[in-house]
Design a protein around this motif. Structure first.
Motif, PDB file in Angstrom:
ATOM      1  N   ARG A 216      -3.817   2.907  -5.872  1.00 29.91           N
ATOM      2  CA  ARG A 216      -2.593   3.860  -5.750  1.00 29.91           C
ATOM      3  C   ARG A 216      -2.878   5.433  -6.032  1.00 29.91           C
ATOM      4  O   ARG A 216      -3.694   5.738  -6.664  1.00 29.91           O
ATOM      5  N   PHE A 217      -1.925   6.003  -5.197  1.00 26.28           N
ATOM      6  CA  PHE A 217      -2.165   7.480  -5.389  1.00 26.28           C
ATOM      7  C   PHE A 217      -1.339   7.940  -6.818  1.00 26.28           C
ATOM      8  O   PHE A 217      -0.421   7.270  -7.126  1.00 26.28           O
ATOM      9  N   ALA A 218      -1.666   8.855  -7.488  1.00 22.47           N
ATOM     10  CA  ALA A 218      -1.123   9.376  -8.820  1.00 22.47           C
ATOM     11  C   ALA A 218       0.249   9.799  -8.342  1.00 22.47           C
ATOM     12  O   ALA A 218       0.395  10.740  -7.368  1.00 22.47           O
ATOM     13  N   ARG A 219       1.048   9.517  -9.031  1.00 25.12           N
ATOM     14  CA  ARG A 219       2.356  10.193  -9.028  1.00 25.12           C
ATOM     15  C   ARG A 219       2.412  11.641  -9.560  1.00 25.12           C
ATOM     16  O   ARG A 219       1.876  11.812 -10.733  1.00 25.12           O
ATOM     17  N   PRO A 220       3.253  12.382  -9.026  1.00 24.74           N
ATOM     18  CA  PRO A 220       3.337  13.845  -9.578  1.00 24.74           C
ATOM     19  C   PRO A 220       4.164  13.900 -10.655  1.00 24.74           C
ATOM     20  O   PRO A 220       4.915  13.123 -10.917  1.00 24.74           O
TER      21      PRO A 220
ATOM     22  N   TRP B 160      -6.768  10.128   8.974  1.00 26.59           N
ATOM     23  CA  TRP B 160      -7.317   9.280   7.696  1.00 26.59           C
ATOM     24  C   TRP B 160      -6.112   8.195   7.296  1.00 26.59           C
ATOM     25  O   TRP B 160      -6.354   7.151   7.059  1.00 26.59           O
ATOM     26  N   LEU B 161      -4.778   8.684   7.462  1.00 28.59           N
ATOM     27  CA  LEU B 161      -3.867   8.005   7.212  1.00 28.59           C
ATOM     28  C   LEU B 161      -3.565   6.721   8.140  1.00 28.59           C
ATOM     29  O   LEU B 161      -3.113   5.715   7.669  1.00 28.59           O
ATOM     30  N   GLU B 162      -3.755   7.276   9.337  1.00 31.13           N
ATOM     31  CA  GLU B 162      -3.560   6.256  10.436  1.00 31.13           C
ATOM     32  C   GLU B 162      -4.708   5.169  10.378  1.00 31.13           C
ATOM     33  O   GLU B 162      -4.353   3.912  10.626  1.00 31.13           O
ATOM     34  N   GLU B 163      -5.880   5.443  10.198  1.00 31.50           N
ATOM     35  CA  GLU B 163      -7.127   4.661  10.075  1.00 31.50           C
ATOM     36  C   GLU B 163      -6.905   3.338   8.718  1.00 31.50           C
ATOM     37  O   GLU B 163      -7.044   2.545   8.621  1.00 31.50           O
ATOM     38  N   ARG B 164      -6.267   4.165   7.703  1.00 28.77           N
ATOM     39  CA  ARG B 164      -5.980   3.536   6.481  1.00 28.77           C
ATOM     40  C   ARG B 164      -4.815   2.457   6.632  1.00 28.77           C
ATOM     41  O   ARG B 164      -5.017   1.361   6.240  1.00 28.77           O
ATOM     42  N   THR B 165      -3.965   2.958   7.410  1.00 29.74           N
ATOM     43  CA  THR B 165      -2.822   2.040   7.762  1.00 29.74           C
ATOM     44  C   THR B 165      -3.449   0.796   8.490  1.00 29.74           C
ATOM     45  O   THR B 165      -2.676  -0.287   8.242  1.00 29.74           O
ATOM     46  N   LYS B 166      -4.117   0.993   9.581  1.00 30.69           N
ATOM     47  CA  LYS B 166      -4.697   0.010  10.507  1.00 30.69           C
ATOM     48  C   LYS B 166      -5.455  -0.909   9.821  1.00 30.69           C
ATOM     49  O   LYS B 166      -5.311  -2.117   9.689  1.00 30.69           O
ATOM     50  N   LEU B 167      -6.312  -0.479   8.837  1.00 25.67           N
ATOM     51  CA  LEU B 167      -7.269  -1.175   8.096  1.00 25.67           C
ATOM     52  C   LEU B 167      -6.309  -2.017   7.074  1.00 25.67           C
ATOM     53  O   LEU B 167      -6.665  -3.391   6.982  1.00 25.67           O
ATOM     54  N   HIS B 168      -5.178  -1.652   6.503  1.00 25.26           N
ATOM     55  CA  HIS B 168      -4.318  -2.582   5.762  1.00 25.26           C
ATOM     56  C   HIS B 168      -3.816  -3.581   6.692  1.00 25.26           C
ATOM     57  O   HIS B 168      -3.759  -4.710   5.928  1.00 25.26           O
ATOM     58  N   ALA B 169      -3.498  -3.281   7.597  1.00 20.12           N
ATOM     59  CA  ALA B 169      -2.803  -4.224   8.520  1.00 20.12           C
ATOM     60  C   ALA B 169      -3.937  -5.402   8.823  1.00 20.12           C
ATOM     61  O   ALA B 169      -3.418  -6.390   9.099  1.00 20.12           O
TER      62      ALA B 169
ATOM     63  N   MET C 295       0.891  -1.145   0.075  1.00 20.19           N
ATOM     64  CA  MET C 295       0.003   0.157  -0.104  1.00 20.19           C
ATOM     65  C   MET C 295       1.064   1.226   0.045  1.00 20.19           C
ATOM     66  O   MET C 295       1.755   1.499   0.891  1.00 20.19           O
ATOM     67  N   ASP C 296       0.702   2.153  -0.923  1.00 16.79           N
ATOM     68  CA  ASP C 296       1.502   3.303  -1.141  1.00 16.79           C
ATOM     69  C   ASP C 296       0.868   4.478   0.049  1.00 16.79           C
ATOM     70  O   ASP C 296      -0.280   4.368   0.186  1.00 16.79           O
ATOM     71  N   LYS C 297       1.502   5.561  -0.015  1.00 11.37           N
ATOM     72  CA  LYS C 297       1.046   6.570   0.929  1.00 11.37           C
ATOM     73  C   LYS C 297       1.195   7.818  -0.061  1.00 11.37           C
ATOM     74  O   LYS C 297       1.759   7.932  -0.831  1.00 11.37           O
ATOM     75  N   PRO C 298       0.379   8.958   0.302  1.00 15.91           N
ATOM     76  CA  PRO C 298       0.290   9.962  -0.574  1.00 15.91           C
ATOM     77  C   PRO C 298       1.657  10.769  -0.051  1.00 15.91           C
ATOM     78  O   PRO C 298       2.090  10.872   1.038  1.00 15.91           O
ATOM     79  N   LYS C 299       1.859  11.774  -1.151  1.00 16.17           N
ATOM     80  CA  LYS C 299       2.978  12.764  -0.854  1.00 16.17           C
ATOM     81  C   LYS C 299       2.560  13.891  -0.256  1.00 16.17           C
ATOM     82  O   LYS C 299       1.265  14.097   0.199  1.00 16.17           O
ATOM     83  N   GLU C 300       3.541  14.721   0.327  1.00 10.75           N
ATOM     84  CA  GLU C 300       3.111  16.005   1.100  1.00 10.75           C
ATOM     85  C   GLU C 300       2.143  16.828   0.411  1.00 10.75           C
ATOM     86  O   GLU C 300       1.360  17.382   0.975  1.00 10.75           O
ATOM     87  N   ASP C 301       2.406  17.136  -0.865  1.00  6.80           N
ATOM     88  CA  ASP C 301       1.709  17.702  -1.844  1.00  6.80           C
ATOM     89  C   ASP C 301       0.509  17.161  -2.420  1.00  6.80           C
ATOM     90  O   ASP C 301      -0.219  17.507  -3.252  1.00  6.80           O
ATOM     91  N   THR C 302       0.022  16.088  -1.946  1.00  7.24           N
ATOM     92  CA  THR C 302      -0.917  15.217  -2.813  1.00  7.24           C
ATOM     93  C   THR C 302      -2.517  15.807  -2.413  1.00  7.24           C
ATOM     94  O   THR C 302      -2.619  16.401  -1.320  1.00  7.24           O
TER      95      THR C 302
END
Length: 229
Positions: A211-215, A183-192, A1-8
C-alpha cells in the motif's frame, strides 16, 4: 489494491513497484506475469534518475550564477564609488541618479538572473552615452569593459541554467507524467490478471501489492484560551 494520490512522490512508485515486480517474479505460480509492469516500472525509474541528475545540474548552474553575480557586484560597487567621487558624494545629484536611480542596493541586491543584468545593461548604456563627457570618460575607460564582461558571463550562465530547467520541466510535466500513467495502467492490468488466476484468494492477490503511504494530516491550529489576545 490502492492507488497513489496526485501528490504521491516518485519514491513510493519506485519502492512499491520494486516490491510487486519481485513478489510476482519470485512466486513460481505467477512468475512471468510481471513482465509488462516490470517494463513500465524500469522506464519510470530511469526517468526519475534523469530527473535527479537534472536537478543536480540545475544546482550546479545556480552555484556558478551566484559566484558570477558576486564578482559582478564587486565591479558595480567600485564603479559606484567612483561615480560618487564625480558628484562630490551627493547621491541626489542627477548624474549619479542616472546610473543608480534607486541607489546601489537596488542593483546589487536584486534578483541576479531576472533583474540585475537588465539594470547593468542600463548602466552600460548610460556610460556609452557619457563617454565623451570629461568627468565620465575615465569611468568609461576603467569600467565599461569590466562591467560588460561581468554581465555577459552572468547572462550566459543564466541561459545555460534556463536550458537545463526547461529540460527538467519537460521531463517532469510530460515524460514522467506519461510514464506514471503507463505504470498505473500496467499495475492495474497485473492486478486484474492475478485476480483471474486466484479468484477465491483475494488476500493472496493483495499480498503482491504494498500500500501507498497516506499523507500526514495537518494538525489543526490550537484555539486560543479564553482571555488570550
Amino acid at each position: 489494491m490502492d492507488k497513489p494520490k496526485e501528490d504521491t512522490g516518485l519514491d513510493q512508485y519506485r519502492t512499491r513497484g520494486a516490491f510487486t515486480v519481485a513478489g510476482v517474479r519470485g512466486d513460481s505460480e505467477t512468475q512471468g506475469m510481471e513482465a509488462e509492469f516490470a517494463k513500465a516500472h524500469l522506464a519510470l525509474k530511469a526517468l526519475d534518475r534523469d530527473r535527479e541528475d537534472l536537478e543536480e545540474t540545475v544546482q550546479e548552474h545556480e552555484a556558478v550564477i551566484v559566484w558570477l553575480d558576486r564578482s559582478c557586484d564587486r565591479i558595480i560597487r567600485s564603479f559606484e564609488l567612483r561615480a560618487l567621487d564625480v558628484v562630490s558624494k551627493k547621491r541626489d545629484d542627477p548624474r549619479y541618479r542616472r546610473y543608480f536611480p534607486e541607489g546601489l542596493r537596488a542593483v546589487t541586491e536584486t534578483d541576479e538572473r531576472a533583474v540585475q543584468p537588465k539594470l547593468v545593461r542600463g548602466i552600460l548604456a548610460a556610460l556609452d552615452e557619457d563617454k565623451e563627457k570629461p568627468e565620465f570618460a575615465p569611468l568609461h575607460a576603467e569600467f565599461h569593459a569590466k562591467l560588460l564582461a561581468a554581465v555577459q558571463a552572468v547572462e550566459a550562465a543564466d541561459a545555460a541554467c534556463t536550458k537545463v530547467e526547461d529540460e527538467l520541466g519537460y521531463l517532469v510535466d510530460r515524460k514522467i507524467a506519461e510514464a506514471k500513467t503507463r505504470w498505473l495502467e500496467e499495475r492495474t492490468k497485473l492486478h486484474a490478471e492475478l485476480t483471474k488466476k486466484f479468484p477465491h484468494d483475494p488476500a493472496r492477490v493483495e499480498s503482491y501489492f504494498r500500500r501507498f503511504a497516506r499523507p500526514r494530516k495537518k494538525k489543526a491550529a490550537s484555539k486560543p484560551e479564553a482571555g488570550d489576545k
